[in-house]
Design an enzyme around this catalytic site. Structure first.
Site, PDB file in Angstrom:
ATOM      1  N   SER A 134      28.243   2.493  20.784  1.00 15.79           N
ATOM      2  CA  SER A 134      26.816   1.824  20.933  1.00 15.79           C
ATOM      3  C   SER A 134      25.810   2.931  21.270  1.00 15.79           C
ATOM      4  O   SER A 134      26.250   4.116  21.928  1.00 15.79           O
ATOM      5  CB  SER A 134      27.063   0.681  22.090  1.00 15.79           C
ATOM      6  OG  SER A 134      25.690   0.512  22.688  1.00 15.79           O
ATOM      7  N   TYR A 147      29.500  -0.812  30.837  1.00 13.40           N
ATOM      8  CA  TYR A 147      29.295  -1.153  29.376  1.00 13.40           C
ATOM      9  C   TYR A 147      29.144   0.239  28.555  1.00 13.40           C
ATOM     10  O   TYR A 147      29.700   0.669  27.786  1.00 13.40           O
ATOM     11  CB  TYR A 147      28.498  -2.152  28.991  1.00 13.40           C
ATOM     12  CG  TYR A 147      28.168  -2.208  27.677  1.00 13.40           C
ATOM     13  CD1 TYR A 147      29.114  -2.767  26.642  1.00 13.40           C
ATOM     14  CD2 TYR A 147      27.028  -1.729  26.835  1.00 13.40           C
ATOM     15  CE1 TYR A 147      29.117  -2.944  25.394  1.00 13.40           C
ATOM     16  CE2 TYR A 147      26.888  -1.832  25.605  1.00 13.40           C
ATOM     17  CZ  TYR A 147      28.053  -2.256  24.704  1.00 13.40           C
ATOM     18  OH  TYR A 147      27.897  -2.378  23.461  1.00 13.40           O
TER      19      TYR A 147
HETATM   20  C1  8X3 Z   1      24.276  -2.719  22.614  1.00 10.15           C
HETATM   21  C2  8X3 Z   1      23.177  -1.995  22.321  1.00 10.15           C
HETATM   22  O1  8X3 Z   1      20.417  -1.736  22.387  1.00 10.15           O
HETATM   23  O2  8X3 Z   1      21.459  -3.818  22.595  1.00 10.15           O
HETATM   24  O3  8X3 Z   1      25.209  -2.188  22.215  1.00 10.15           O
HETATM   25  O4  8X3 Z   1      21.530  -2.519  24.496  1.00 10.15           O
HETATM   26  S1  8X3 Z   1      21.719  -2.591  23.076  1.00 10.15           S
END
Ligand code: 8X3
Length: 248
Positions: A134, A147
């Site tokens: 991510s 996260y």
């Molecule tokens: C999630 C990315 O930008 O929606 O992995 O937080 S974001």
């Protein structure tokens, strides 16, 4: 030759879109997820090219069992480690540890256990691994400690794994998306549809299909090419500055 992909977290979002994309491209897809009804629906839709496996990424024994597939379904040439989730965006001092632990087990422990179990076959077939990280791996935000750290783990795990796999022909990629409108926020907020709708409103976020198409591209490049890491955002998303706290 029909190729086989093992896709985790296939009951929604990027995993489900990837299952459809690879099945449409003529691959066999082994699709895992916790929600049996959704898996069955996907498998009905994709027919013989889909093997649904009800699987919880936190159950290491079940993961190792699932990795022992035999026959044509055992000929796995691509692992898409998509299963993952985010705990609520509470600052760590207010967070519920069970929710954090759930995310750590799913995003890291399960991913490593499954990858380890499938590696001998992937090496034998000079296959590929695509890990879903991510933008949170790189850019911190309030309430994202566990996260973001888990996704930084996925990114670094991918890069280090390339060292272990040097000379084997196995490719490894870390895909690092920003805002993708999926059930991600619904899960993160414990089912708050209004919060999810509000987050994506007016943003024109990326779609699960956008990311599935990217994974397809990465996985079908000529075998001498390795995309190490790929970061994607919708045009509407960018970066905020540093936060500074002032007294008084
Ligand atoms: C999630 C990315 O930008 O929606 O992995 O937080 S974001």
């Amino acid at each position: 030759m029909t190729r086989t992909a093992f896709i985790t977290g296939g009951t929604a979002g990027i995993g489900e879109a990837s299952a459809r994309r690879f099945a449409a491209g003529g691959w066999r897809v082994i699709v895992t997820g916790r929600r049996g009804d959704r898996l069955r629906r996907l498998s009905d839709e994709l027919g013989e090219s889909c093997l649904p496996l009800e699987l919880d990424m936190r159950d290491t024994e079940a993961l190792l069992d699932a990795a022992r597939l035999s026959g044509e379904w055992g000929e796995i040439g691509l692992l898409i480690n998509n299963a993952g989730l985010a705990p609520p965006t509470e600052p760590l001092q207010d967070a519920d540890f069970a929710a954090l632990d759930n995310a750590m087990q799913t995003n890291m422990t399960g991913l490593v256990a499954l990858t380890r179990a499938l590696l001998p076959g992937l090496i034998e077939r000079k296959g590929a691994i695509v890990n879903l990280s991510s933008v949170a791996a790189t850019y911190p935000y309030r309430g994202g400690a566990v996260y973001g750290a888990s996704k930084a783990f996925v990114r670094q795990f991918s890069l280090d794994l390339r060292c272990d796999l040097a000379g084997t022909g196995v490719r490894v990629t870390s895909i690092e998306p920003g805002m993708v409108e999926t059930e991600f926020t619904l899960v993160r907020t414990g089912g708050d549809q209004a919060a999810s709708d509000a987050l994506y409103a007016g943003v024109d976020p990326m779609t699960a299909d956008d990311i599935a198409e990217t994974i397809w591209w990465v996985a079908t490049l000529p075998p001498h090419l390795n995309i190490n890491a790929l970061e994607l955002m919708p045009v509407s998303q960018s970066f905020a500055g540093f936060a500074v706290h002032r007294e008084g």
